[in-house]
Design a protein around this motif. Sequence first.
Motif, PDB file in Angstrom:
ATOM      1  N   THR A 183      43.561  40.955  42.377  1.00 20.97           N
ATOM      2  CA  THR A 183      43.096  41.086  40.990  1.00 20.97           C
ATOM      3  C   THR A 183      43.705  42.326  40.336  1.00 20.97           C
ATOM      4  O   THR A 183      43.028  43.085  39.664  1.00 20.97           O
ATOM      5  CB  THR A 183      41.550  41.129  40.896  1.00 20.97           C
ATOM      6  N   ALA A 184      45.035  42.493  40.543  1.00 22.16           N
ATOM      7  CA  ALA A 184      45.716  43.678  40.030  1.00 22.16           C
ATOM      8  C   ALA A 184      46.205  43.461  38.604  1.00 22.16           C
ATOM      9  O   ALA A 184      46.060  44.319  37.747  1.00 22.16           O
ATOM     10  CB  ALA A 184      46.884  44.054  40.934  1.00 22.16           C
ATOM     11  N   GLY A 185      46.809  42.307  38.337  1.00 19.96           N
ATOM     12  CA  GLY A 185      47.174  41.975  36.974  1.00 19.96           C
ATOM     13  C   GLY A 185      48.595  42.320  36.576  1.00 19.96           C
ATOM     14  O   GLY A 185      49.013  42.028  35.459  1.00 19.96           O
ATOM     15  N   ASN A 211      39.708  48.178  35.526  1.00 18.51           N
ATOM     16  CA  ASN A 211      40.921  47.777  36.235  1.00 18.51           C
ATOM     17  C   ASN A 211      41.401  46.389  35.818  1.00 18.51           C
ATOM     18  O   ASN A 211      41.925  45.626  36.620  1.00 18.51           O
ATOM     19  CB  ASN A 211      40.691  47.800  37.755  1.00 18.51           C
ATOM     20  N   ALA A 212      41.193  46.046  34.540  1.00 21.64           N
ATOM     21  CA  ALA A 212      41.655  44.753  34.031  1.00 21.64           C
ATOM     22  C   ALA A 212      42.854  44.991  33.140  1.00 21.64           C
ATOM     23  O   ALA A 212      42.862  45.920  32.332  1.00 21.64           O
ATOM     24  CB  ALA A 212      40.549  44.058  33.255  1.00 21.64           C
ATOM     25  N   GLY A 213      43.871  44.171  33.254  1.00 23.11           N
ATOM     26  CA  GLY A 213      45.139  44.494  32.623  1.00 23.11           C
ATOM     27  C   GLY A 213      45.412  43.850  31.282  1.00 23.11           C
ATOM     28  O   GLY A 213      46.573  43.764  30.873  1.00 23.11           O
ATOM     29  N   VAL A 249      38.286  40.572  36.467  1.00 23.21           N
ATOM     30  CA  VAL A 249      38.961  41.800  36.020  1.00 23.21           C
ATOM     31  C   VAL A 249      40.379  41.936  36.572  1.00 23.21           C
ATOM     32  O   VAL A 249      40.764  42.975  37.097  1.00 23.21           O
ATOM     33  CB  VAL A 249      38.139  43.085  36.307  1.00 23.21           C
ATOM     34  N   THR A 250      41.161  40.869  36.415  1.00 26.13           N
ATOM     35  CA  THR A 250      42.541  40.892  36.875  1.00 26.13           C
ATOM     36  C   THR A 250      43.474  41.351  35.758  1.00 26.13           C
ATOM     37  O   THR A 250      44.048  42.439  35.819  1.00 26.13           O
ATOM     38  CB  THR A 250      42.971  39.500  37.367  1.00 26.13           C
ATOM     39  N   SER A 309      45.467  48.526  41.182  1.00 24.43           N
ATOM     40  CA  SER A 309      44.774  47.397  40.611  1.00 24.43           C
ATOM     41  C   SER A 309      44.573  47.496  39.113  1.00 24.43           C
ATOM     42  O   SER A 309      43.846  46.716  38.522  1.00 24.43           O
ATOM     43  CB  SER A 309      43.478  47.156  41.398  1.00 24.43           C
ATOM     44  N   GLY A 310      45.294  48.419  38.458  1.00 30.32           N
ATOM     45  CA  GLY A 310      45.156  48.598  37.013  1.00 30.32           C
ATOM     46  C   GLY A 310      45.690  47.460  36.180  1.00 30.32           C
ATOM     47  O   GLY A 310      44.971  46.854  35.407  1.00 30.32           O
TER      48      GLY A 310
HETATM   49  K     K Z   1      43.317  44.407  37.523  1.00 29.32           K
END
Ligand code: K
Lengths: 448, 448
Positions: B392-394, B176-178, B59-60, B280-281
Motif C-alpha cells: 500500500t505504498a502508492g 501515507n496515501a499517495g 491508504v495506498t 509507504s508515502g
Molecule cells: K501509501
Amino acid sequence: MSRVRLPAVVSHPVRLLPLSFLMLILVGTLLLLIPAATTQSGSAGFVDALFTATSAVTVTGLATVDTSAYWTPAGQGIILFLVQVGGLGIVAISTVLGLFIGGRLGLRTRLVAQTEMHVVNIGEVRPLFRRVAVIMIGFQLAIAALLTIRYREEYFETWADALWHGYFDAVMAFNNAGFSLNADSLTTYAGDGLIILPICLGVFIGAMGFPVLAELFKDWRNPDRWTIHTRLTVWGSIMLLVIGAAAFMALEWSNPATLGALPWHERIISGIEGGVMPRSGGLNSFDWGAVQGETLSMGTVLMFIGGGSASTAGGIKVTTFLLLGFVILAELRGDPEVSIGNRSIGPAVVRTALSIALISVMLVTSTTWLLMLLTDFSFEDVLFEATSAFATAGLSTGITPDLPHSAKLVLAALMFIGRVGTITAASAFVLRRRVTRYHLPEEQPIIG
Amino acid sequence: MSRVRLPAVVSHPVRLLPLSFLMLILVGTLLLLIPAATTQSGSAGFVDALFTATSAVTVTGLATVDTSAYWTPAGQGIILFLVQVGGLGIVAISTVLGLFIGGRLGLRTRLVAQTEMHVVNIGEVRPLFRRVAVIMIGFQLAIAALLTIRYREEYFETWADALWHGYFDAVMAFNNAGFSLNADSLTTYAGDGLIILPICLGVFIGAMGFPVLAELFKDWRNPDRWTIHTRLTVWGSIMLLVIGAAAFMALEWSNPATLGALPWHERIISGIEGGVMPRSGGLNSFDWGAVQGETLSMGTVLMFIGGGSASTAGGIKVTTFLLLGFVILAELRGDPEVSIGNRSIGPAVVRTALSIALISVMLVTSTTWLLMLLTDFSFEDVLFEATSAFATAGLSTGITPDLPHSAKLVLAALMFIGRVGTITAASAFVLRRRVTRYHLPEEQPIIG
Ligand SMILES: [K+]
Ligand SMILES: [K+]
C-alpha cells in the motif's frame, strides 16, 4: 539439548568444507592455466580459468567461454575431473554432516555414545563414503551406457567419440553440472527422447541426494516407513517436476523460438526438460534467452528452490522449501506445533530453515543489484544469472560470456558461497547443541 | 500457553476488519459512481471507481485516473474522506489487536483477567480509540497549517485554494496515501523544502504507528526504557531513512531525469524524499519511471519492508524485518535463543514473522507473474507496481492508468489483502493461545 561436547569430526567437516573446496578450485585453476588445456595461443585467461574451475568444482555449469572450442580435450578432461571430485565431495561430506544433524541411518546414537567419551571412530564413516561413491558412480555408468549407444547410433561416427560424449554428459547430468562438449549444449539433440530423457533422469536422481537414495534402496516398497526427510524430498521433487513441466509446456507450447518449432511429441520431451533442468541441471536443448518472461521467472523460482539435501543440486533445497510451507500452514491454522505427517518439527529446525531462506534471498538480491551496477543487461537476465549461480544451477539466458571480469568474479564468489554456505548453515545447527545456562525474560514485539 | 477462551472483542476485530474494510470500499465505490463525483459525462467507470475506492480505503494512492482531472472537488472530497476513515480504522483496530498480542501499555493483564470471566469491558477500548484519533488528527492539522501558509505564499492565489491543497496533502502525507490534487503529484514543488520536508515529516511520523507515538509521547526522554517494539521501530525507521536517502542521492545525483536537473541543495531535499516515500508515502516530486534500474530495485525493497506496525504504512513492517535480522544473527552465532537488547524472543513470534515475510514474498511474486501474463510491461515495472500495491505504498513507474481492467482488479485485490492480511496474520498469533493436549514425537529433516 544434551550436555554433549562436539567431536572433532563434526566441527571438522564444517570448517574443512570451505577450505577443501577452495583448495580444489585453486588446483583446478592452475591445471586449466596449463597451455595444453586451452586452444588459445599461450594459456587461458586467468579469470576464465578461475571461473571455469569454480563452476566445475561447485557443479554449476555456468561458462564464460565455449567449453567445446576454448578448451582442448585435456582441458575438458580437467573439467570432468573437477566435477566428479566436487560432486562426490559435496554429497559425501554433507551426508556425514546430515547424519550428525538428523540422526538418520541409525548412526546417531552410536556417534553420540562415542562423543561422550570424546572418541570418534573414523572407521564408521569410511564405509559410508565408499557406499556414496559406489552408488553415484554406478548411476553415472548406467546413464553413460544408454547415452553412448544412442550417440553411436545417431550422432557420432566412432565408438570412441560416442563414449567420450556419453560418459561426459552422464557425469554432468548426475552431478547436476551444466557443462557440455557442444557449443550449443544439447540443442542438436532437441526432442530426441533417447538422449534428453536419460539425461533428465540422471539430473533428477542426482538431485535427490544420497540419504534419500540410500533409504530408497533399503526400503522403497514401504513409503509409509520412510523418514520425513525422504518423504518430503521424494514427493516434493515429483510435485515440482510435474508443476514445472506442465507450466513450461503451457507457456512455451506455441513459442516458435522454443517448443513451437518441434512436432508435438518432441514438445513434451522438451517440456519435461524445462521442468527438470532448473532443479539444478543446467544443460539445455533450447535457448533460455528466448523463453517468455513468465517462463523465465518460473525458472528463477525453481532454481532458487533447487534439489534435495546432500545432493549435487543447489538452492535452498526441497525440504527447506516444503518445511516453510508447513510452517505457514501451521501459522494460518493456529496450530501450536509445526507437524508433518505424524511428526512434530522443533522451533530450532524452523529457525534454521528460515535463516537459510532469508540469507539466500539477501544473497541473490544483493548480487543482482551488484550485477546491475556492473553491467547493462536487463533486470530479469541478471536476476536469472545470479539465481543460477547461487543455486549452482548453471542455466543462463546467454549473458555469461559477455560479462566484465568484475561480474565474473562476483558470480564465482556466489557459486562458492551458494554451494558451501547452505551446507555450513545447516551444520551450524549442530553447533547450537550446547547448554543454555540462563533464559532472558521474553518480550513480544508486534509483528506485521 | 494459558487455558484462556477468547473474548468476542478479540476474535471480532480479526474477522470484522476485512468485512468492515470491504463495506467501506463498497460504499466508496458507490459514492464515486455518483455523476457529480466525476468530470466525465455520465458517471465514472466502474472498475476505476472500485480501484480508486480500494486505493483510498487501504491508504495506498495508486491511481488509474488523474485525480485532479477525472474527479470533481466532490469526488476528491470522497477520496479524502475514505483515506481519513481508512487510515484511522487501520491504526485504531491494529492498535487494539496489538495490545492483545503484545501486552503493551499495561492493558494486557487486565484484559486477560476479564477474559477468564468471559467479560470484556468495551469501555476500556473506547478511550484508546479516542486518543488515536486525537493524536492523528492533531498531527495532520499541524502539517496542514505549515503547507497552507507556504501554498498561499508561493503557489495559490486564494487562501481557500491554499487551505484545500494544504489540508488534502497533509491528510495524504500523514495517512501515507499517495493521492494528489495535481496531475503530476508534487512535481511543481520539486526541491521546495518548505513543502517537501513537512510532507516527508508527515509520512515519516504516520509510518511510526500509534503504539510507538503513544510511548514516545509518554517517555521520549528515556530511550533505555522503551519497549523492544518502540526501539526496533524508531531506530529501524531512522536507519532505513538514512540508508535509503543516501543511496538514492548516490545513484540519482547526476541523472538529468531526476536529481540532475536541480541545484545541489534541492537535490538533497529530493534525495530525502527518495528515501522517505517508498516507506509507504506514495507522493512524488520526480518521476519514478525515470530513475536508474538500481534505484528502482532499492525502492522495491524499501516498499516491501514498509513502515511501523499499527501505522498507516504497509509492507511486512520494520519490526518484522529487523526481527528476522536478529533471528539470522542468532542462527549464525549458534545462540539457542533469539535475543534483542536484553529480551528474548519466543519461537512463536519468530514463526509469525517468518510466515508474514514468506506469504508476502509469495503474494508479490505471484501477482508480478500474473501481471506479466496480463500486460506487456517490463518485469521491473510490474514488480515495482505489484510491490507498491501489496505494501500500500502508492508509487508507480506510471503504468497504472494503462493497465487493462483485469490487471486493475488484480492490483485492487492485492491492495486489500496487503492491508488487511498482515494485520490478520499477526492476530492469528493470538488465536493460537490454546491448550496443547499432546505432543507429537519430534523429527529433524535435513535443512539446506
Ligand atoms: K501509501
Ligand atoms: K548445476
